[in-house]
Design a protein around this motif. Structure first.
Motif, short mmCIF file in Angstrom:
data_model
loop_
_atom_site.label_atom_id
_atom_site.label_comp_id
_atom_site.label_asym_id
_atom_site.label_seq_id
_atom_site.Cartn_x
_atom_site.Cartn_y
_atom_site.Cartn_z
N SER A 71 0.83 -1.22 0.00
CA SER A 71 0.00 0.00 0.00
C SER A 71 0.85 1.26 0.00
O SER A 71 0.41 2.30 -0.46
N PRO A 74 4.81 3.73 -4.10
CA PRO A 74 4.21 4.71 -5.01
C PRO A 74 4.19 4.29 -6.47
O PRO A 74 3.56 4.95 -7.29
N THR A 75 4.89 3.22 -6.82
CA THR A 75 4.99 2.87 -8.24
C THR A 75 4.43 1.48 -8.58
O THR A 75 4.61 1.01 -9.70
N GLY A 95 13.67 2.76 -5.69
CA GLY A 95 14.56 2.74 -4.53
C GLY A 95 14.25 3.85 -3.55
O GLY A 95 15.14 4.37 -2.88
N ASP B 88 18.56 10.77 -2.73
CA ASP B 88 18.26 9.64 -1.84
C ASP B 88 17.79 8.40 -2.61
O ASP B 88 17.91 7.29 -2.11
N LEU B 89 17.25 8.59 -3.81
CA LEU B 89 16.74 7.45 -4.58
C LEU B 89 17.87 6.48 -4.89
O LEU B 89 18.95 6.88 -5.31
N VAL B 95 13.48 7.46 -11.72
CA VAL B 95 12.70 8.50 -11.05
C VAL B 95 11.36 8.73 -11.76
O VAL B 95 10.34 9.00 -11.12
N ARG B 97 9.40 6.68 -12.86
CA ARG B 97 8.42 5.64 -12.52
C ARG B 97 7.33 6.16 -11.57
O ARG B 97 6.25 5.59 -11.48
N PHE B 98 7.65 7.25 -10.82
CA PHE B 98 6.63 7.84 -9.94
C PHE B 98 5.42 8.30 -10.76
O PHE B 98 4.32 8.40 -10.24
N THR B 100 4.25 6.86 -13.55
CA THR B 100 3.59 5.84 -14.37
C THR B 100 2.49 5.16 -13.57
O THR B 100 1.88 4.19 -14.02
N ALA B 101 2.29 5.64 -12.34
CA ALA B 101 1.24 5.03 -11.49
C ALA B 101 0.71 6.08 -10.53
O ALA B 101 1.41 7.03 -10.19
N VAL B 103 -0.98 5.58 -6.82
CA VAL B 103 -1.41 4.64 -5.80
C VAL B 103 -2.02 5.45 -4.66
O VAL B 103 -1.31 6.16 -3.94
N THR B 105 -3.19 4.82 -1.83
CA THR B 105 -2.84 4.52 -0.44
C THR B 105 -1.41 4.94 -0.11
O THR B 105 -0.99 4.83 1.03
N SER B 106 -0.66 5.42 -1.10
CA SER B 106 0.74 5.77 -0.88
C SER B 106 0.92 7.29 -0.83
O SER B 106 0.78 7.96 -1.86
N MET B 108 3.54 8.92 -0.75
CA MET B 108 4.62 9.33 -1.63
C MET B 108 4.10 9.52 -3.06
O MET B 108 4.56 10.40 -3.78
N SER B 109 3.12 8.71 -3.44
CA SER B 109 2.52 8.86 -4.77
C SER B 109 1.74 10.17 -4.84
O SER B 109 1.85 10.92 -5.81
N THR B 175 2.25 7.80 8.04
CA THR B 175 1.51 6.60 7.62
C THR B 175 2.31 5.32 7.84
O THR B 175 1.78 4.24 7.69
N PHE B 176 3.60 5.47 8.19
CA PHE B 176 4.40 4.27 8.44
C PHE B 176 4.21 3.82 9.88
O PHE B 176 5.00 4.15 10.75
#
Lengths: 181, 316
Positions: A71, A74-75, A95, B88-89, B95, B97-98, B100-101, B103, B105-106, B108-109, B175-176
Motif C-alpha cells: 500500500s 508509489p509505483t 529505490g 536519496d533514490l 525517477v 516511474r513515480f 507511471t502510477a 497509488v 494509499t501511498s 509518496m505517490s 503513515t508508516f
C-alpha cells in the motif's frame, strides 16, 4: 478456471537446530549480495541454568495478505503475486525505500543494484513446480511451504495439536508465516 | 536469563541498511519552507488591495519586494529539496516511474503528483509578481499576460497547495505505523506549522527593516501553533499504547532529547517567541538571531524525527 493458490510457510521450531542452511541456500539460489539477507535465524535462550530453553526461528518476509509495503509503494513495484505472495518488480522500483519504512518485520533491504529486495518464496522455483530453496535444503524438515487454498490437508496435518504462533498479528497485516511451538 | 541472538543484519550494525539518511530531512525542511513561502506570499496577494479579500474596486497594490522574492524562492527551494530527494533514490534512472502510477494509499505517490501541480502554479505566481523585471522576454510575457487577470485564483490555489505540501512532509512519515515515533497523524500539523514558521523567519531575514516587524508578528502566531501542535504530539505519544509510549519517551528522553529540548523546543520555539514578543512591544530592536534560531530549530526537528524514528525498534 484454475484454483487460486495461497502460499504460506509453516515452520516447526521443535525441529529447527539453527544450522542456518536455509540462509545459505537462499543466498546461493537468489544471488543475495554480501552483507544482506532474505531470511535469517533468531535464537532465543530463556531461563536460568540448568533450566534453559532454546528456541530457533527461521524468519523471512511474511507475505502479508494486507501488506503495508504494497500500500505504501508509489509505483506498484511492490505488488501481490496473485498466489498469496508479495513480490517486487525491480524494473518499477525507484529505490525510494517507502516499503522498507513500512514493513513491521524489517524484511527488506536495498539491493546494491538499486531496488528493494526480499524473500519471494523463490517464485521462480514455484513456477517450475519446485519448493523454495530454503525448504528444499532444510536438513531437519523444519520448513514447509503450504497452499492454504488447497484441499490436501497438509497445513492442517502439520498444525494439528500444536501451538501455532504468528508475528505481530495486531499490526493487521495478516502475515503468512506460522511457527509451530 | 533472556538472550536473543540473530543473524539478521540491522542498520545499527551495518549503516548501509539504514532507511533514510541526511537527504530526506533536508528535503522535508526545504519542502516545508517552500510550502510555507507559498502560503505566506499567496496569502499576502489575496489580502492586498485588489486581492480577493482586500479592498474591492481599487487597483492592486504594487507587489512588495517580499512577495516578489518569496514567490521566486518557493519553487526554487522546492526544486532544491527535490534534488536532495533525488539524491536519496537508490535507482535514480527510475525517477520517472513515480509518474507511471497513482497509488492512492501511498502518500509518496500523492506527493509526487502534487508537485506536478505545485511547480507550474508556483512558478506562474513568481513570474506574474515579477513582471516588471521580465519585460524584455517576449516568450515569458506571452505566459504572464493572459494569466495575470487570474492572479487571485492562482494565489488561492497556491495557498492551499503550499499548505498541502507542508502537511504532506509530515504525513509522508506518519503513515508508516511500523515506525512508532512517526505514526502520529498530528505530525503533519507539526511540520506544517514548523514550515510556516521557518518561511516567515526566512522572509523576516530578508525583509527591509520597516517590514520585519510584520513578519515577526506573523511568526509569533505560527510558533505558538507549532508549540501547541508539538505539545499534542507529545501528549498523544505518552498516552498511547505501550509501543507508542516507549517510542515517545525515546524521543523526548533518549539520545535525541538534548536536540529535541534544547535546539528545537528552546532554541527553535521558546527563545524566538520571547524575543519576538519583546520586539513587538518595542523593548528590543530586531535581531537576526530570531530567524536563524527558528530555521535551525526547524531543520533540527526534521533530522531528529527522521533519525529517531528509525533508531527506535520497529513496531512491536
Amino acid at each position: 478456471m484454475a484454483r487460486k493458490r495461497k502460499y504460506a510457510m509453516i515452520i516447526d521450531t521443535k525441529r529447527c537446530v539453527g544450522c542456518s542452511a536455509c540462509v545459505y541456500a537462499c543466498k546461493s539460489e537468489n544471488n543475495v549480495p554480501e552483507g544482506f539477507c532474505r531470511d535469517w535465524i533468531v535464537q532465543r535462550i530463556e531461563g536460568d541454568y540448568p533450566k534453559l530453553t532454546m528456541l530457533n526461528r527461521s524468519e523471512r518476509c511474511q507475505h502479508c495478505e494486507n501488506a503495508p509495503c504494497v500500500s505504501n509503494c508509489p509505483t506498484t513495484a511492490s505488488h501481490y503475486g496473485g498466489d498469496g505472495t508479495v513480490q517486487i518488480e525491480p524494473d518499477l522500483c525507484t529505490g525510494c525505500k517507502a516499503c522498507i519504512a513500512a514493513c513491521p518485520y524489517d524484511a527488506r533491504y536495498i539491493h546494491p543494484e538499486g531496488y528493494a529486495d526480499k524473500c519471494s518464496f523463490c517464485q521462480h522455483r514455484l513456477k517450475q513446480g519446485l519448493k523454495p530453496a530454503c525448504v528444499t535444503v532444510c536438513p531437519t524438515k523444519t520448513l514447509h511451504l503450504v497452499d492454504l487454498n488447497s484441499n490436501d490437508g497438509e497445513a492442517e496435518k502439520l498444525m494439528r495439536g500444536r501451538e501455532v504462533v504468528q508475528d505481530k498479528v495486531h499490526a493487521g497485516t495478516m502475515p503468512k508465516l506460522f511457527w509451530l511451538m | 536469563m533472556n538472550e536473543v541472538l540473530s543473524n539478521k543484519l540491522n542498520p545499527q550494525v551495518l549503516p548501509h541498511l539504514e532507511i533514510w539518511a541526511w537527504e530526506v530531512p533536508i528535503y522535508l525542511f526545504l519542502g516545508g519552507l517552500a510550502g510555507g513561502l507559498l502560503v505566506i506570499t499567496g496569502g499576502m496577494l489575496l489580502l492586498q488591495k485588489g486581492g480577493l479579500f482586500g479592498k474591492k474596486s481599487e487597483a492592486r497594490d504594487p507587489f512588495t519586494g517580499m512577495i516578489q522574492i518569496g514567490s521566486v524562492l518557493s519553487p526554487v527551494l522546492l526544486g532544491l529539496g527535490m534534488f536532495f530527494l533525488f539524491l536519496d533514490l537508490e535507482n535514480k534512472f527510475h525517477v520517472w516511474r513515480f509518474y507511471t502510477a497513482f497509488v492512492w494509499t501511498s502518500p509518496m505517490s500523492w506527493g509526487s503528483w502534487m508537485l506536478i501541480i505545485f511547480f507550474p502554479l508556483a512558478t506562474l505566481q513568481a513570474l506574474i509578481v515579477n513582471e516588471r523585471w521580465l519585460e524584455g522576454f517576449s516568450l515569458v510575457n506571452r505566459i504572464i499576460q493572459p494569466s495575470k487577470k487570474h492572479l487571485n485564483l492562482i494565489a488561492m490555489i497556491n495557498v492551499h497547495m503550499g499548505a498541502g505540501i507542508g502537511v504532506y512532509t509530515g504525513i509522508l512519515l506518519s503513515t508508516f505505523y511500523a515506525r512508532p515515533i512517526w505514526s502520529s497523524s498530528i505530525l503533519g500539523f507539526v511540520f506544517l506549522m514548523s514550515g510556516l514558521s521557518s518561511a516567515a523567519a526566512l522572509v523576516m531575514l530578508m525583509a527591509p527593516r520597516r517590514e520585519k516587524l510584520m513578519f515577526s508578528k506573523m511568526d509569533m502566531y505560527f510558533i505558538s501553533l507549532e508549540g501547541f501542535a508539538t505539545t499534542l504530539f507529545i501528549i498523544g505519544g505518552i498516552t498511547g499504547s505501550e509501543n507508542v509510549r516507549d517510542a515517545m519517551y525515546f524521543l523526548i528522553s533518549g539520545p535525541y532529547a538534548p536536540w529535541f529540548w534544547v535546539v528545537f523546543v528552546m532554541g527553535g520555539m521558546i527563545v524566538p517567541l520571547m524575543l519576538e514578543t519583546l520586539e513587538a512591544i518595542g523593548r528590543i530592536r530586531f535581531t537576526v538571531l530570531v530567524p536563524l534560531l527558528v530555521l535551525t530549530g526547524s531543520l533540527t526537528l526534521r533530522f531528529i524525527i527522521v533519525y529517531a524514528g528509525q533508531a527506535f525498534p520497529t513496531f512491536a
